[in-house]
Design an enzyme around this catalytic site. Structure first.
Site, PDB file in Angstrom:
ATOM      1  N   SER A 101      19.784 -32.476 -48.712  1.00  0.00           N
ATOM      2  CA  SER A 101      20.449 -33.155 -47.597  1.00  0.00           C
ATOM      3  C   SER A 101      20.349 -32.292 -46.327  1.00  0.00           C
ATOM      4  O   SER A 101      19.250 -32.016 -45.862  1.00  0.00           O
ATOM      5  CB  SER A 101      21.904 -33.471 -47.977  1.00  0.00           C
ATOM      6  N   ASP A 196      20.058 -44.330 -51.995  1.00  0.00           N
ATOM      7  CA  ASP A 196      20.720 -43.349 -51.127  1.00  0.00           C
ATOM      8  C   ASP A 196      21.289 -44.069 -49.904  1.00  0.00           C
ATOM      9  O   ASP A 196      20.533 -44.635 -49.109  1.00  0.00           O
ATOM     10  CB  ASP A 196      19.705 -42.299 -50.689  1.00  0.00           C
ATOM     11  N   HIS A 226      22.337 -40.625 -53.375  1.00  0.00           N
ATOM     12  CA  HIS A 226      22.149 -39.419 -52.571  1.00  0.00           C
ATOM     13  C   HIS A 226      22.338 -38.135 -53.373  1.00  0.00           C
ATOM     14  O   HIS A 226      21.731 -37.109 -53.052  1.00  0.00           O
ATOM     15  CB  HIS A 226      23.132 -39.453 -51.390  1.00  0.00           C
TER      16      HIS A 226
END
Length: 247
Positions: A101, A196, A226
């Protein structure tokens, strides 16, 4: 829970880390926004690296996990400087960067700052999210609140609301990586799930298009969210690290 060691950065921030000795390029895990080094992926990959005798490093940015500082006081530039301090102080020779991320954004920055990156694995990478995610999605009321009050609260699927500060947004503009080519002269693997909801596939494609690498592959996994931390996804991350590691 493994007890961390601590590093005082050149900026005076106390950073927690866990280093596993081993051979080969050091695998370094860079966690996400408001995440930490005790997350599922980081701990799993540490055990995987240890079982193979590979050097591994995980750490917390300032304001995250077991490092010092307040989360709301930090910004992308601070956390990138934290990552650079850890990499420079605690690793020698080639490194494999594994960014999750926000860690994918910071790892992308490190590939431009550090001349000994041997490979990069991005997991649901979120480059430029302060501008293209937060700021772009704010309505006029939220933008006014941010500018006038210095922060705005956003709901989160992962616990307490996100406090987004004016400093985070303004500093982020100094570190955008999707506005120019990203030279990465080493193998790169980008992984993401189709379910996601935090990072769009458009972001994945933009990063794919911007990276200039002789060996760049992208994997989109149907139905994965995610977190990208179910057993099959963890196995994909392991395989990607092997693929970008020098023979």
């Amino acid at each position: 829970m493994t007890q961390p060691a601590f590093l005082d950065s050149p900026q005076g921030r106390r950073l927690a880390y866990v280093a596993t000795p081993g051979t080969g390029p050091t695998v370094v895990f860079l966690s996400g926004y408001k995440s930490d080094m005790d997350g599922t992926k980081a701990v799993h990959l540490e055990a995987w690296a240890r079982s193979r005798g590979r050097a591994f490093l995980r750490f917390d940015y300032s304001g995250h996990g077991r490092s010092g500082g307040r989360f709301e006081a930090g910004c992308i530039g601070d956390w990138a400087d934290d990552a650079q301090a850890v990499l420079e102080a605690l690793t020698d020779g080639p490194v494999i960067l594994v960014g999750s991320s926000m860690g994918g954004w910071i790892a992308s920055m490190m590939t431009q700052r550090l001349g000994r990156v041997a490979g990069f694995v991005g997991i649901a990478s979120a480059p430029d999210f302060t501008e293209d995610g937060f700021w772009a999605s704010f309505d006029e009321s939220q933008r006014a609140t941010l500018l006038n009050d210095g922060q705005v609260a956003l709901p989160s699927d992962y616990g307490d609301p996100y406090i987004v500060t004016r400093r985070l947004i303004e500093d982020g503009r100094s570190h955008l990586v999707l506005r120019s080519p990203l030279p990465m002269p080493f193998p790169v693997r980008l992984l993401q799930g189709s379910a996601d909801t935090a990072v769009s596939t458009d972001t994945l494609l933009r990063l794919f298009d911007h990276i200039d690498s002789p060996d760049l592959q992208m994997t989109l996994v149907k139905g994965v969210d995610h977190r990208f931390s179910d057993p099959a996804s963890l196995a994909l991350i392991e395989a990607a690290i092997d693929q970008v590691s020098p023979a």
